[in-house]
Structure formats: C-alpha cells, structure tokens
Design an enzyme around this catalytic site. Structure first.
Site, short mmCIF file in Angstrom:
data_model
loop_
_atom_site.label_atom_id
_atom_site.label_comp_id
_atom_site.label_asym_id
_atom_site.label_seq_id
_atom_site.Cartn_x
_atom_site.Cartn_y
_atom_site.Cartn_z
CB CYS A 110 -6.13 -25.40 8.74
SG CYS A 110 -6.46 -25.14 10.49
CG ASP A 170 -5.16 6.50 -1.63
OD1 ASP A 170 -4.10 6.19 -1.04
OD2 ASP A 170 -6.23 5.91 -1.43
CB CYS A 191 -11.17 -26.48 9.38
SG CYS A 191 -9.68 -25.59 8.86
CG ASP A 247 -2.10 0.96 1.06
OD1 ASP A 247 -2.85 1.14 2.01
OD2 ASP A 247 -2.24 1.54 -0.04
CB SER A 248 0.46 4.42 -1.71
OG SER A 248 -0.91 4.59 -1.34
N GLY A 249 0.78 4.22 1.68
CA GLY A 249 1.16 4.93 2.90
C GLY A 249 0.19 5.99 3.36
N GLY A 250 -0.57 6.59 2.46
CA GLY A 250 -1.48 7.67 2.84
C GLY A 250 -2.49 7.24 3.89
CG PHE A 251 -5.73 3.66 4.92
CD1 PHE A 251 -5.40 2.64 5.81
CD2 PHE A 251 -7.04 4.10 4.87
CE1 PHE A 251 -6.36 2.07 6.62
CE2 PHE A 251 -8.02 3.54 5.68
CZ PHE A 251 -7.68 2.53 6.55
CB CYS A 291 -8.82 -27.89 12.19
SG CYS A 291 -9.46 -26.24 12.53
CG HIS A 320 -8.99 -22.02 11.95
ND1 HIS A 320 -9.48 -23.15 11.33
CD2 HIS A 320 -10.04 -21.18 12.08
CE1 HIS A 320 -10.77 -23.01 11.10
NE2 HIS A 320 -11.15 -21.80 11.54
CD GLN A 348 -10.01 7.15 -1.79
OE1 GLN A 348 -11.07 7.07 -1.16
NE2 GLN A 348 -8.94 6.44 -1.44
N1 NE8 Z 1 -4.22 3.41 0.09
C1 NE8 Z 1 -5.40 3.11 0.68
N2 NE8 Z 1 -5.46 2.07 1.55
C2 NE8 Z 1 -6.65 1.78 2.16
C3 NE8 Z 1 -6.71 0.72 3.11
C4 NE8 Z 1 -5.48 -0.09 3.50
C5 NE8 Z 1 -5.41 -1.40 2.74
C6 NE8 Z 1 -4.11 -2.13 3.01
C7 NE8 Z 1 -3.27 -2.44 1.94
C8 NE8 Z 1 -2.08 -3.11 2.16
C9 NE8 Z 1 -1.71 -3.48 3.47
C10 NE8 Z 1 -2.56 -3.17 4.53
C11 NE8 Z 1 -3.76 -2.49 4.31
C12 NE8 Z 1 -7.95 0.44 3.72
N3 NE8 Z 1 -8.26 -0.48 4.67
C13 NE8 Z 1 -9.59 -0.31 4.94
N4 NE8 Z 1 -10.12 0.67 4.16
C14 NE8 Z 1 -9.10 1.16 3.40
C15 NE8 Z 1 -9.07 2.22 2.45
C16 NE8 Z 1 -7.83 2.53 1.84
C17 NE8 Z 1 -7.71 3.61 0.89
O1 NE8 Z 1 -8.69 4.32 0.58
N5 NE8 Z 1 -6.50 3.85 0.35
#
Ligand code: NE8
Length: 373
Positions: free
Chosen positions: A307, A147, A305, A93-97, A310, A336, A190
């Site tokens: 796994c 984002d 299951c 993931d890009s880090g913004g969240f 289990c 599990h 978005q």
């Molecule tokens: N970049 C981004 N990530 C989100 C994540 C994390 C997913 C993630 C990716 C990779 C590793 C961990 C988490 C969200 N998790 C719940 N809702 C989310 C919305 C967004 C979003 O709008 N943008």
C-alpha cells in the site's frame, strides 16, 4: 433486476463461493469487504485513494444522512453518487440499527421507531415506509429493509416478537420501494442466537423474493462461535443464486470464517476506527504503531504490504505523526488498514478459485495469530 448476482464457482474445499455482483454503477467481485463511509465520506479518504486501494463498493448510513444534511438536500445534489463524487456502487443501511446504537429516548412500536436526534435532540421517527423513501432519495444501488436488531443478550420471547415484526416491516418496505430507481432492496434476516427463529425469519423473507439477503442481529457482542453457528443455521435457507451479506463483520478471521460458510459481502467500521488510534492490521497480526518500541524503527509498517503508506513511510514517521496529532498520520493508517482488508479478500477469492480456502485459513491464522482481532 438492475442488481444481479453471478455465481462463478464454489470452493471444493469449503462452502465458499466466488461471484460477481452486477449493479448500475459497476461490478463487485465477491466475497468482498465494503468500507464504511457513514456520513458520505470514508473518514479521511478521497474517492481516488479508495479506488487505488481497490474498494469496489462503499457503504453509507440512512440514519446519519437523514439527520444531516437531510435526504432532500442529497437528492437535490443529484443523489449520493454525485454528492460525494463516488461513481462506483453504494449500499446504504436502513437506519434502525443506528437509532439503537446512537440516539437517546427511543420508542419502538409496530409503526416504526421514534427517537431524539443525537445531534440536536429533535424528536424524529423512522418507519419502514419512510426509511425506504429516504434511501430511494439518496439513490444507493443497494438499500436495506428497515429492521430491528435486537440487543444481545435478549429474552427468547423478545427476540421472537421483534423478529416477527421485522418480517412484517420487510413486506412494508417492499410495498413502499419505488421501482422508478434501479435500486435493489435487500431483506435482513434476524432471529438473535436462536436457530428456530433464524430459520423462520429466513423463510419469511425468502417468501418475499428479495434480490439479496443480509444476516443482521450479529456482531453485537456475542461470542464469535455463536455468530458462526447462526450462519450455519441460516444460510441453508437462503437461495444460492442471491448474495448474502453479513452485517457489521470485518475482523480478518471473521471475514475468512464467514466466507468459508458462504457469505459474499462484509462491512465493518473496525479498520477505519482502529486506524484512528494508531492500531494496524498487518500480516504478522495487530500492531500499535504509537508504541514506544517503534520510535527508531525506520522500516515499513508491514514489510509484506504494497500500500501507499507501507511503500513510502516508516513506522517511526507514522508514530511521530500520530503522537503529534497530525491528520496525515491517521490518513496513512486508514489507507493501510483498508488496503489490508481489501487485499485479504483478493487472496480469499484466489484461494476459492484454486479450491484451497481451507488451507489458506490455516496459513493465515498461523501468521496472523488467532481470532479476536
Ligand atoms: N440494519 C442493520 N444493520 C446492522 C449493522 C450495521 C451495518 C452497517 C451498514 C452500513 C453502514 C454501516 C453499518 C450492524 N453492525 C454490526 N452488527 C449489525 C447488525 C445490523 C442489523 O441487524 N441490521
């Protein structure tokens, strides 16, 4: 295009599709559930255990690895695959969240986000350019555009401004993305809970021709029916020959409902997170194995299951380990839960192949009990 989506068939009963996502580190059967390894480790799991339970791709986080140990160190180690000894596909993931869900004191401008490290309070920043360069250094097969995920709920005007900025940021990521690696940069749609903003965001991003598209801004506390409505408002504007990734979604009912609406990729920390407090996803619904009623229960966690946990351990033993705070207990519940979701997607793909995903949904909900778990 080192990442290529192959559409195999569409379910005759629903809008679900069976596909295969080809990447430099291997093929992923879709719809797929992707375990999350935030800090370059799926908590408590070895790569061999992840392969045994059927994981074809794992996720990691730019935010966490940027803060610790730093993307330069990971690059020096030969990249994320080498560093964590995982030779299959990785998505970051890009880090913004994560900035918004983890760090203190953050400021968002057209340039990017400024924040304080949740680890040591250092003043840091991420921009579309730097987030893309960090991901290029980490070396994942699929990387995400930088984002903003608007909070929920949020004013329409705020979501509109934020979504338009995310589209401008997506273009900046594309320009910064070094083509020297074989990495695929996915755009993130978005638009909050507003159909018009979702459509505009999808049109903005598809005009930039990404190799895959995520739907962000969901699974942020909204009622589930809002999420499903936004999928229905967005997916028609995404190309059919590219993968669709619904971010942050991993409860069994949401995986099935999302697949029915045409989603190909899911991720969620839920299975590993609830495993750590002894909550299990079983064919009969959720089960809290630390509950006293399992003290003398010498049967498996889930009779249906197959796994490792289990097949070899009882509810009584696992309950004891959890109560005694023994690490092995958390490993068994994690094995599990991950196996449960990976296996659920095997069944979803089977149902699509046989044009009966709608029927599978009814049968599963009957046994598992309704939504919200
Ligand atoms: N970049 C981004 N990530 C989100 C994540 C994390 C997913 C993630 C990716 C990779 C590793 C961990 C988490 C969200 N998790 C719940 N809702 C989310 C919305 C967004 C979003 O709008 N943008």
């Amino acid at each position: 295009m080192a990442v290529k989506y192959e559409l195999i068939k569409t379910c005759a009963q629903t809008g679900a599709r069976l596909g295969r996502l080809h990447t430099p580190h291997g093929v992923i059967d879709t719809p797929t559930f992707m375990p999350v390894g935030t800090q370059a480790s799926v908590k408590g799991m070895s790569p061999e255990e992840l392969k045994t339970l059927g994981a074809q791709i794992i996720l990691s986080n730019t935010y966490h690895l940027f803060l610790r140990p730093g993307h330069e160190l990971v690059k020096e180690a030969g990249g994320l695959h080498r560093f964590m000894n995982w030779d299959r596909p990785i998505l970051t993931d890009s880090g913004g969240f994560q900035v918004f869900s983890l760090s203190e004191m953050r400021k968002i401008t057209e340039e990017g986000v400024q924040f304080r490290s949740h680890i040591n309070g250092d003043k840091l920043s991420l921009t579309p350019e730097s987030a893309t360069q960090v991901q290029n250094a980490l070396g994942a097969d699929i990387i995400m555009a930088f984002d903003e995920c608007p909070p929920y709920p949020a004013e329409y005007e705020y979501v509109k401004q934020s979504t338009e900025r995310t589209s401008r940021w997506a273009e900046r990521c594309l320009k910064a993305h070094s083509r020297s690696h074989d990495q695929a940069l996915f755009g993130i749609v978005q638009g909050g809970m507003h159909a018009d903003l979702r459509k505009q965001s999808a049109l903005d991003l598809t005009s930039l021709d990404f190799p895959g598209y995520a739907m962000g801004g969901l699974s942020v506390g909204e009622p589930k029916h809002f999420m499903y409505e936004m999928l229905e408002e967005t997916i028609p504007y995404l190309p059919g020959n590219k993968p669709r990734y619904l971010m942050g979604v991993g409860s069994p009912d949401a995986l099935i409902e999302g697949s029915i609406r045409g989603v190909d990729m899911f991720d969620c920390v839920l299975p590993t997170r609830i495993a750590r407090n002894g909550t299990l996803m079983t064919s009969q619904g959720r089960m809290v194995v630390r509950n006293a009623k399992y003290t003398n229960d010498f049967g498996p966690m889930d009779p249906e299951c197959s796994c490792y946990a289990c097949r070899n351990y009882s509810r009584a033993y696992i309950r004891h380990l959890i109560k005694a705070d023994e690490m092995f207990g958390l490993r068994l519940t994690t094995i599990h839960n991950l196996h449960f979701l990976v296996n659920l997607m095997v069944q979803v793909r089977e149902a699509i192949r046989e044009d009966r995903l709608g029927t599978f949904r009814e049968e599963f909900f009957e046994k598992y009990g309704m939504a919200d778990n």
